[in-house]
Structures are given as C-alpha cells and as structure tokens.
Design a protein around this motif. Sequence first.
Motif, PDB file in Angstrom:
ATOM      1  N   THR A 258       0.754  -1.201  -0.207  1.00 60.86           N
ATOM      2  CA  THR A 258       0.184  -0.022  -0.072  1.00 60.86           C
ATOM      3  C   THR A 258       0.720   1.234  -0.011  1.00 60.86           C
ATOM      4  O   THR A 258       1.646   1.137   0.965  1.00 60.86           O
ATOM      5  N   CYS A 259       0.689   2.218  -0.833  1.00 63.15           N
ATOM      6  CA  CYS A 259       1.278   3.372  -0.794  1.00 63.15           C
ATOM      7  C   CYS A 259       0.381   4.613  -0.878  1.00 63.15           C
ATOM      8  O   CYS A 259      -0.707   4.607  -1.312  1.00 63.15           O
ATOM      9  N   VAL A 260       0.706   5.820  -0.470  1.00 61.51           N
ATOM     10  CA  VAL A 260      -0.105   6.883  -0.293  1.00 61.51           C
ATOM     11  C   VAL A 260       0.408   7.871  -1.172  1.00 61.51           C
ATOM     12  O   VAL A 260       1.821   8.095  -1.234  1.00 61.51           O
ATOM     13  N   LEU A 261      -0.376   8.436  -2.461  1.00 64.37           N
ATOM     14  CA  LEU A 261       0.148   9.460  -3.273  1.00 64.37           C
ATOM     15  C   LEU A 261       0.047  10.595  -2.493  1.00 64.37           C
ATOM     16  O   LEU A 261      -1.081  11.303  -2.352  1.00 64.37           O
ATOM     17  N   LEU A 262       1.180  11.204  -2.342  1.00 61.65           N
ATOM     18  CA  LEU A 262       1.443  12.770  -1.710  1.00 61.65           C
ATOM     19  C   LEU A 262       1.410  13.842  -2.731  1.00 61.65           C
ATOM     20  O   LEU A 262       1.851  13.821  -3.582  1.00 61.65           O
ATOM     21  N   ASP A 263       0.145  14.636  -2.517  1.00 60.33           N
ATOM     22  CA  ASP A 263       0.152  15.984  -3.224  1.00 60.33           C
ATOM     23  C   ASP A 263       0.469  17.258  -2.793  1.00 60.33           C
ATOM     24  O   ASP A 263      -0.123  17.764  -1.986  1.00 60.33           O
ATOM     25  N   PRO A 264       1.671  17.729  -3.202  1.00 60.17           N
ATOM     26  CA  PRO A 264       2.077  19.129  -2.674  1.00 60.17           C
ATOM     27  C   PRO A 264       1.145  20.305  -2.895  1.00 60.17           C
ATOM     28  O   PRO A 264       1.064  21.336  -2.285  1.00 60.17           O
ATOM     29  N   THR A 265       0.081  19.997  -3.991  1.00 62.36           N
ATOM     30  CA  THR A 265      -0.666  21.185  -4.423  1.00 62.36           C
ATOM     31  C   THR A 265      -1.983  21.225  -3.626  1.00 62.36           C
ATOM     32  O   THR A 265      -2.730  22.128  -3.729  1.00 62.36           O
ATOM     33  N   ASN A 266      -2.294  20.196  -2.901  1.00 58.84           N
ATOM     34  CA  ASN A 266      -3.535  20.197  -2.138  1.00 58.84           C
ATOM     35  C   ASN A 266      -3.592  20.743  -1.080  1.00 58.84           C
ATOM     36  O   ASN A 266      -2.350  20.563  -0.304  1.00 58.84           O
ATOM     37  N   THR A 267      -4.244  21.692  -0.867  1.00 57.70           N
ATOM     38  CA  THR A 267      -4.450  22.707   0.187  1.00 57.70           C
ATOM     39  C   THR A 267      -5.055  22.106   1.509  1.00 57.70           C
ATOM     40  O   THR A 267      -5.122  22.815   2.432  1.00 57.70           O
ATOM     41  N   GLY A 268      -5.346  20.891   1.648  1.00 60.08           N
ATOM     42  CA  GLY A 268      -6.242  20.370   2.858  1.00 60.08           C
ATOM     43  C   GLY A 268      -5.270  20.261   3.910  1.00 60.08           C
ATOM     44  O   GLY A 268      -3.924  20.335   3.882  1.00 60.08           O
ATOM     45  N   GLY A 269      -5.907  20.220   5.283  1.00 60.27           N
ATOM     46  CA  GLY A 269      -4.930  20.310   6.317  1.00 60.27           C
ATOM     47  C   GLY A 269      -4.525  19.065   6.859  1.00 60.27           C
ATOM     48  O   GLY A 269      -4.625  17.888   6.142  1.00 60.27           O
ATOM     49  N   PRO A 270      -3.539  19.003   7.833  1.00 61.27           N
ATOM     50  CA  PRO A 270      -3.139  17.692   8.009  1.00 61.27           C
ATOM     51  C   PRO A 270      -3.852  16.625   8.881  1.00 61.27           C
ATOM     52  O   PRO A 270      -3.545  15.591   8.860  1.00 61.27           O
ATOM     53  N   ASP A 271      -5.221  16.987   9.142  1.00 58.62           N
ATOM     54  CA  ASP A 271      -6.038  15.949   9.642  1.00 58.62           C
ATOM     55  C   ASP A 271      -6.942  15.605   8.584  1.00 58.62           C
ATOM     56  O   ASP A 271      -7.890  14.821   8.738  1.00 58.62           O
ATOM     57  N   THR A 272      -6.581  15.541   7.448  1.00 61.33           N
ATOM     58  CA  THR A 272      -7.107  14.997   6.127  1.00 61.33           C
ATOM     59  C   THR A 272      -6.906  13.622   6.169  1.00 61.33           C
ATOM     60  O   THR A 272      -5.800  13.344   5.914  1.00 61.33           O
ATOM     61  N   ALA A 273      -7.977  12.846   6.122  1.00 60.56           N
ATOM     62  CA  ALA A 273      -7.753  11.275   6.070  1.00 60.56           C
ATOM     63  C   ALA A 273      -7.349  10.966   4.671  1.00 60.56           C
ATOM     64  O   ALA A 273      -8.086  11.294   3.670  1.00 60.56           O
ATOM     65  N   PRO A 274      -6.405   9.856   4.379  1.00 58.71           N
ATOM     66  CA  PRO A 274      -6.239   9.447   3.061  1.00 58.71           C
ATOM     67  C   PRO A 274      -7.469   8.877   2.484  1.00 58.71           C
ATOM     68  O   PRO A 274      -8.337   8.063   3.381  1.00 58.71           O
ATOM     69  N   VAL A 275      -7.425   8.779   1.352  1.00 56.03           N
ATOM     70  CA  VAL A 275      -8.838   8.360   0.703  1.00 56.03           C
ATOM     71  C   VAL A 275      -8.410   7.629  -0.657  1.00 56.03           C
ATOM     72  O   VAL A 275      -6.958   7.497  -0.860  1.00 56.03           O
ATOM     73  N   VAL A 276      -9.016   6.565  -0.989  1.00 56.76           N
ATOM     74  CA  VAL A 276      -8.597   5.710  -2.236  1.00 56.76           C
ATOM     75  C   VAL A 276      -8.217   6.519  -3.530  1.00 56.76           C
ATOM     76  O   VAL A 276      -9.168   7.387  -3.960  1.00 56.76           O
ATOM     77  N   ALA A 277      -7.283   6.268  -3.906  1.00 56.38           N
ATOM     78  CA  ALA A 277      -6.758   7.343  -5.358  1.00 56.38           C
ATOM     79  C   ALA A 277      -7.891   6.962  -6.492  1.00 56.38           C
ATOM     80  O   ALA A 277      -8.175   5.634  -6.433  1.00 56.38           O
ATOM     81  N   THR A 278      -7.776   7.832  -7.376  1.00 51.18           N
ATOM     82  CA  THR A 278      -8.599   7.505  -8.329  1.00 51.18           C
ATOM     83  C   THR A 278      -7.576   6.988  -9.486  1.00 51.18           C
ATOM     84  O   THR A 278      -6.521   7.177  -9.424  1.00 51.18           O
ATOM     85  N   PRO A 279      -8.335   6.421 -10.618  1.00 46.97           N
ATOM     86  CA  PRO A 279      -7.367   6.198 -11.909  1.00 46.97           C
ATOM     87  C   PRO A 279      -6.642   7.313 -12.261  1.00 46.97           C
ATOM     88  O   PRO A 279      -5.509   7.072 -12.738  1.00 46.97           O
ATOM     89  N   GLU A 280      -7.183   8.474 -12.310  1.00 48.56           N
ATOM     90  CA  GLU A 280      -6.366   9.728 -13.000  1.00 48.56           C
ATOM     91  C   GLU A 280      -5.284  10.164 -11.921  1.00 48.56           C
ATOM     92  O   GLU A 280      -4.248  10.551 -12.467  1.00 48.56           O
ATOM     93  N   GLN A 281      -5.394   9.958 -10.476  1.00 41.45           N
ATOM     94  CA  GLN A 281      -4.598  10.340  -9.614  1.00 41.45           C
ATOM     95  C   GLN A 281      -3.286   9.142  -9.911  1.00 41.45           C
ATOM     96  O   GLN A 281      -2.172   9.469  -9.754  1.00 41.45           O
TER      97      GLN A 281
END
Length: 516
Positions: A258-281
């Motif tokens: 399992t890997c998490v795709l980290l997005d430097p452009t996403n402005t969400g806060g640190p309490d944002t829970a990871p979600v299942v990545a979309t095919p586009e992501q």
Amino acid sequence: MKMRLLALLPAALLLAACNKETPPPAAPEKPADTAPAPAASIVKPVDIPAGYGYPGNRAEFQAWADAWQIDNITTAAWNLWAGMTSDSGQMWEGANLPVWETWCGISETFSKEGCVAGMTRPARAFQAASQIAHSARKAGLQLPADTNVVSFNKFNPSMAGYLAAQHPGPGGVQYSYTSMQSQVDLNAAWPQGTAVADRKVVDAPYQPDNGDAIGFAGMETKPVIFLVKASGLTPMPLWQGTQQSTTPANATPETWLTCVLLDPTNTGGPDTAPVVATPEQIKQAVPSPSLACQSYLYAPLSTIYSFRMDQADADNWNRNLANNGDQGQGLKAAAGDFGVLAGMHVNSKTIVNWTWETFWWQPGADAPNNFPGSKQGMTANVKGAWRNYAMCTAWNQTKGNASSEMVVCFNPFLETSSGIPAGQTSNCMSCHGVATFGAAAVSGTPPVNAATTMNYPASYTAPIDFSSNACTQSTPPGSQTCFADFTKTDFSWAMPGNARNDLPQPAAAPPAEAKK
C-alpha cells in the motif's frame, strides 16, 4: 549521587557555555558600498520547553518501567513527542522549525570543535541507516541490498555538550568519546579485574527540574527521510503489517503493498484522512520502480512533516543515493522538492537505561493488530501533522520486572532489513544495551584500522544482563566475545558508529610492478 553529579559537570558546563549569549566583537569599518556580512549562525539548538513533562522524574519513570504501567509510559512518550515537535520559534527557508530540527547532527557533534551555539542551516546530512550495515561490516560481508533507508542522527543540546566534553577514566586520564583513538585507549586502560558493570563511559546527563529551573536529559534521535517531488504525486509506502509486503520475513518499506500518493498542491489540512486514489491520480504518480505498490491512497502533503530542499539538500541527497547504488525510492532530488519524515527513533536519559520510543508515519487508521504500535493514547499536546505518527515504547526489555514476556518495539522503516538479525521481533533497549567499543582491528578492502564493537542481539527471546561477564544472546554461536572485552557506551550506538577515525591507518599497498 555526588559522584554522578561531578561526572555530569563537564557536559553541564559546556552546555551552559553553548547557551550563554555573548556580545559579538566589534566589526571593522567597511566601505559604505560593502554589504554587511551574513550572520555566522542562524539556527540555534534549543531544548524542549516547559509544559511537556520533560525531562521527567527519574524515580517515577523508573517505577513505571519496572511495573510496566503502560498507560503512564504512553502518556509520557506522547508528551515527549509533543515537546520535541513544538515550534522552536526559529525559521529556515520560510518554514517554522520544530525543536528537534534545531539540534546538531553527526557532522557538528562529532567534529573536533563539537556542536557550537548555532549552525548556518539545519543539520540534515543524509546517509544510509547505519544499523542496516552493522552486522555486515563486522562479518566483512557485502552490505544488504534490500533497502536504502535514508537517515541521520540529531542530539539535543545536553547530549551534544556531553559528547563534546572530555571525561575522566582509569588513571585519572581524560577521554574523548568522539575520538576513535581515545575510545581504544579507554578500553585498554581498564585495570585487570574491573567489573563489567564498571567498564563503561560516564553516564549521559540527566538533571531534574529544580524549582523554576528546567532540567534536562540527554536525547538522541534518528529521523528517517523520504523524498517527495515538487510536481506530480509521489508514492509514499504505508505500513500495514508484515503480511502486506512482498517479503513478510523482511518487510522493508520498498516491499509494502500500500502506498499513499502525496500531493504538494493539495491545500487540505494535516487532519485530512487518506482516501482511495482515483485512476486519474494513479496516472499522475511519480514513477518509483523500486517500490512494490499495488494499491494506492491519496492525501495532501500536509499530512506528513516536510521541509523544502534547497540545492545543497538536493546535492546531498543525490550524493548519498549514488554512494548506495540508487536503491530505496530511486528518486533523484532537485531544489524545490520535499524531504518528508517517515519515522524517528527517540531516546531520553530520564531513566538509567533510557526511555525508548519510536514513531512512524501512519495517517488514517492504525496498522492491523496495532503492530508494533499505534496512535492510541495520544495526548492533546500533539499538534498538526505530528498526530499522524504511530508509536511503540520499550522502557524495559520485558513487560515489567515480574514478567518474562519480551517487549517487541521496532520501527517498520528501520528494523525490517535483512541486515538486522531478528529486527521484526526486536526492542530498542536490548539492541542498544550492547552498544560498545573495543580494541582496534584492521579489516575491509581497502584495509581500515577501526575500533571493534559487539554484535547486535541475534534474538530477543530473553532479556540481556548488561552487567554480566557471561557471553550473551547477542553473540553468535562459537564466539567468545563478551562484555568484558569492551567498554559499554551507555546504550549509545552513536559513539562507536560516528567517532572520528583518528587511528593510525595501514600503509597503502605499493603499486603493482609493471609487466616487462
């Protein structure tokens, strides 16, 4: 007690000297068109502030360890984490530095000058994690190729001051713990018949609070750093237990499914829970062929502690990568990319055998079976992205003095390599309890004259008696190496691992005679 306090004086005095503010000397006159010289130091090492239970009450903490009062241990460990990750009041490259980021690293602490009152930049000398290569170096074998976790060490002000000081030893001689020659000399100086319990360096510093005066305790840390690119979505391995790995027996980060795709452009806060990545992501994922990702989550970069790399950081990262065969993520850095904190070992001298806690990035739900630890019991003092780290503790080798059940506490990013015997059943105290230096020996190709050390424990099925002269479980079958051949380094592998090698080195082999 008086002897202990006297032994701590060199470190305490040096620490006071480092923290004392002195006015700068008057600058010489300059032409009007000459720009002022930049400040000599811009990052000043600071210790954990009041309000986090640091350094703690030794008698109280020891009682918790002896009786395995895990709730109290967990609370104290989380508060220590909160204190060392609190805002230091200093900035670098426009970002606030947490307290631990102001601490000196290996290069500063083990230099001849020692850790001074300030640095021109945060200490981040990237290198392969030393414990992965320890057993291979001792056996003269090639380093394991299953991981290239990048790390370094940092030392809080009292520990850096202690390491820089000269310490008394046999015969009234002063010894330096950052010099390999001095280490070898100390090990050879013990009078015949010296008890194993006494064959050790002076204890690292601990001083409790006294009225309004805040105390201190020596602390060592080992951060683990991964790279996140400034553009695209960079996969970051997420620990889900040994079975969610292509090699469960040695579940290194490169093998996690399992890997998490980290997005430097996403402005969400640190309490944002990871979600299942979309095919586009997933299509935007930065290619990381060294990783074994099969399923992907998505989260903003803010869910993990990060720092923006400048050119010096990027060059340092790439140099380390080249020196270690481009393993691990296999990603090259550029200025503007991010270093992210995957995990960190932390130990504090509050109790004689140190408190031990290790942290790793675990956003969202805890790992299955909370193995080897979790985010449970986290206190409200922990803020922001630091709440996305799981923890386990090892304040005792067993679950209390009355128990024979061994504690299992390891960092999934650090102890899963095949280079570490039994790493996935290990605990910090047993491993660090055999930290030692001994006589010099010549080994390697080309040959190097270096101080020897004991092996890591080969198993963790029973506690080690650190004061016994009997060969322990830390010695491989057929070996006669025991504690009495070495000097114990107060549970610090940093001393033998990072000492300046100032021993006489073997002469270079003469060039082969040219064929006629």
